[in-house]
Design a protein around this motif. Structure first.
Motif, short mmCIF file in Angstrom:
data_model
loop_
_atom_site.label_atom_id
_atom_site.label_comp_id
_atom_site.label_asym_id
_atom_site.label_seq_id
_atom_site.Cartn_x
_atom_site.Cartn_y
_atom_site.Cartn_z
N GLU A 147 0.59 -1.44 -0.13
CA GLU A 147 -0.17 0.04 -0.08
C GLU A 147 1.03 1.35 -0.44
O GLU A 147 1.89 1.02 1.14
CB GLU A 147 -0.71 0.14 1.07
CG GLU A 147 -1.99 0.99 1.34
CD GLU A 147 -2.90 1.45 2.38
OE1 GLU A 147 -3.09 2.15 2.80
OE2 GLU A 147 -3.26 -0.11 3.56
N SER A 148 0.43 2.29 -1.16
CA SER A 148 1.88 2.69 -1.33
C SER A 148 1.39 4.23 -0.44
O SER A 148 0.44 4.78 0.07
CB SER A 148 1.35 3.85 -2.59
OG SER A 148 1.95 3.18 -3.56
N GLY A 149 2.86 4.46 0.53
CA GLY A 149 2.57 5.90 1.36
C GLY A 149 2.60 5.13 2.63
O GLY A 149 2.80 5.99 3.72
N VAL A 150 1.82 3.54 2.83
CA VAL A 150 1.58 2.90 4.42
C VAL A 150 3.14 1.73 4.62
O VAL A 150 3.35 1.76 5.73
CB VAL A 150 0.13 2.38 3.83
CG1 VAL A 150 0.50 1.37 5.41
CG2 VAL A 150 -0.85 3.63 4.05
N ASN A 151 3.42 1.13 4.09
CA ASN A 151 4.03 0.10 3.95
C ASN A 151 5.36 -0.13 2.82
O ASN A 151 6.28 -1.59 2.99
CB ASN A 151 3.39 -1.52 4.16
CG ASN A 151 2.66 -1.62 3.58
OD1 ASN A 151 2.83 -1.47 2.00
ND2 ASN A 151 1.63 -2.65 3.04
N GLY A 152 5.11 1.11 1.96
CA GLY A 152 6.51 0.45 0.99
C GLY A 152 5.35 1.45 -0.33
O GLY A 152 4.26 2.35 0.29
#
Length: 435
Positions: free
Chosen positions: A373-378
């Protein structure tokens, strides 16, 4: 801020032409003829496969009921990695609904409870070759042992063999769709180890593949995007989304110094687009000269990639380790995981890395969006975008607190793919076969 003063060099033919098929030059006459020949061969194989499945249904045996002890399952596939076998066969065999699992293989199968390896005779391998010998052994064993379920990993040729064997033996046929959709590839590359590399997508070939896929009783995809693709194209088989199951006792966050900034674990082949990773490393090194990147894996492109490293001037930043059996130790010493493939399913390498607490910066392809998930875990990055990739890598490497937050989120996200959770999914799927 990321500067791009050095980036024009990355578009040069000198660096990228060493990666087979990665330049945008017009295909030569020889390549066009090979493309035509490959398309013709594929159409022939798919047409023969469709007829073989129909004939097998006419002459095949009746299904056998599943007893109280559970299903007997027979699978085949070409596994070059022990990790692959452990991740896919381990949770399935551990299911309380699995009585016995036969694995037909030419590569060694590790000892697992309820798993029996079946290998083709050496003389048959010598006469017919490893792939054909394995598939013939699979067909013979399915008719002889009459399992309740037969399955193949990848459509070509294991899945096709499973569809035929299922009809002949009166078994449920199961197709494990591993690499994205394996049917629509936007012209990136064709099925691994079977046909020549494609220069463009082929709609007619896609229709024939979909016709074969429709013949399976059960389709297992690694992620939701692949399942949705098949359903949107009229495939009405029994779908289940089941990734491999990862051992969280083996892959877990390490509490030790991390001298490796960036790690990529993959087979060194053209669809992995490791040239894009190297270009991104060069851009990152322009801002962080001491950045350290490690590539774990081996393959036929290693010499060409090493030459590209020299041409890009990042010899002091990039290390090739070759094949490693202790991937978990390399992940434990690393900060960020990178994967730059043109196509993927839900890659086990990404799950292993994130379970080890590494944020993942990967191409937005296949089913990787199920996990990252972009901006959350990668970050999910449009494929073949070294500048965007480098920007996200610099962002994480330059902000220790953000890296720590992303690391924790990555671990939490990956835990739903832990081996025990995957086994529970198989419990539900296999129990449904009784009805």
């Amino acid at each position: 801020m990321l500067t791009t003063a050095a980036s024009p060099r990355f578009g040069s033919v000198t660096a990228e032409s060493r990666m087979k098929g990665t330049t945008q030059q017009k295909p030569s006459l020889r390549n066009r003829l090979c493309q035509w020949g490959g398309d013709a061969r594929e159409r022939t194989i798919m047409m023969i496969s469709e007829w073989a499945i129909v004939v097998a249904a006419w002459i095949g045996r009746r299904p056998q009921p599943i007893g109280p002890d559970g299903c007997e399952i027979m699978l085949t596939g070409r596994f070059d990695s022990i990790n692959w076998i452990l991740a896919h066969l381990g949770p399935l065999a551990a299911s309380k609904e699995c009585k016995r699992l036969w694995m037909v293989s030419t590569n060694p199968v590790p000892d697992l409870p309820k798993v029996t390896a079946l290998y083709p005779p050496k003389w048959l391998v010598t006469v017919a070759g490893a792939t054909l010998a394995r598939l013939l052994t699979f067909l013979w064993a399915a008719l002889h042992k009459r399992p309740h379920v037969v399955g193949g990993f990848h459509l070509m040729y294991n899945g096709i063999a499973a569809a035929i064997a299922g009809r002949l033996a009166g078994a449920r046929s199961m197709y494990f769709c591993i690499g994205g959709t394996e049917v629509a590839n936007d012209g990136v590359i064709d099925q691994p180890n079977c046909f020549i590399r494609k220069t463009k997508a082929n709609a007619r070939a896609q229709r024939r593949r979909l016709a074969v896929v429709s013949a399976f009783d059960t389709i297992v995809t690694m992620g939701t995007r692949a399942a949705r693709f098949f359903q949107d194209h009229g495939v009405v088989s029994d779908f289940h989304v089941v990734s491999g199951g990862i051992d969280s006792m083996r892959f877990h966050p390490a509490h030790e110094p991390k001298p490796i900034d960036l790690i990529l674990t993959a087979r060194l082949s053209s669809e992995k687009r490791i040239d894009i990773f190297l270009q991104a490393v060069r851009l990152v090194a322009g801002q962080l000269p001491d950045v350290r990147a490690v590539i774990v894996g081996d393959g036929h492109l290693r010499a060409e990639l090493e030459q590209m490293v020299a041409e890009l001037g990042v010899q002091s930043n990039v290390t090739f380790t070759g094949h490693q059996n202790d991937v978990e130790n390399w992940l434990g010493r690393s900060k960020i995981f990178v994967l730059t493939s043109d196509l993927e399913g839900l890659a086990l390498s990404v799950i292993e890395a994130m379970m080890s607490g590494l944020p993942a910066v990967v191409s937005d392809v296949g089913d990787l969006g199920d996990l990252v998930e972009s901006g959350v875990n990668g970050y999910l990055v449009p494929r073949r975008s070294p500048q965007l990739l480098a920007g996200h890598l610099l962002e994480l490497l330059s902000d220790g607190e953000k890296l720590k937050v992303f690391s924790h989120a990555a671990h939490q996200s990956a835990m739903r793919y832990e081996k025990a959770a995957t086994t529970q999914r198989w419990d539900r799927i296999l129990s449904s076969f009784r009805t």
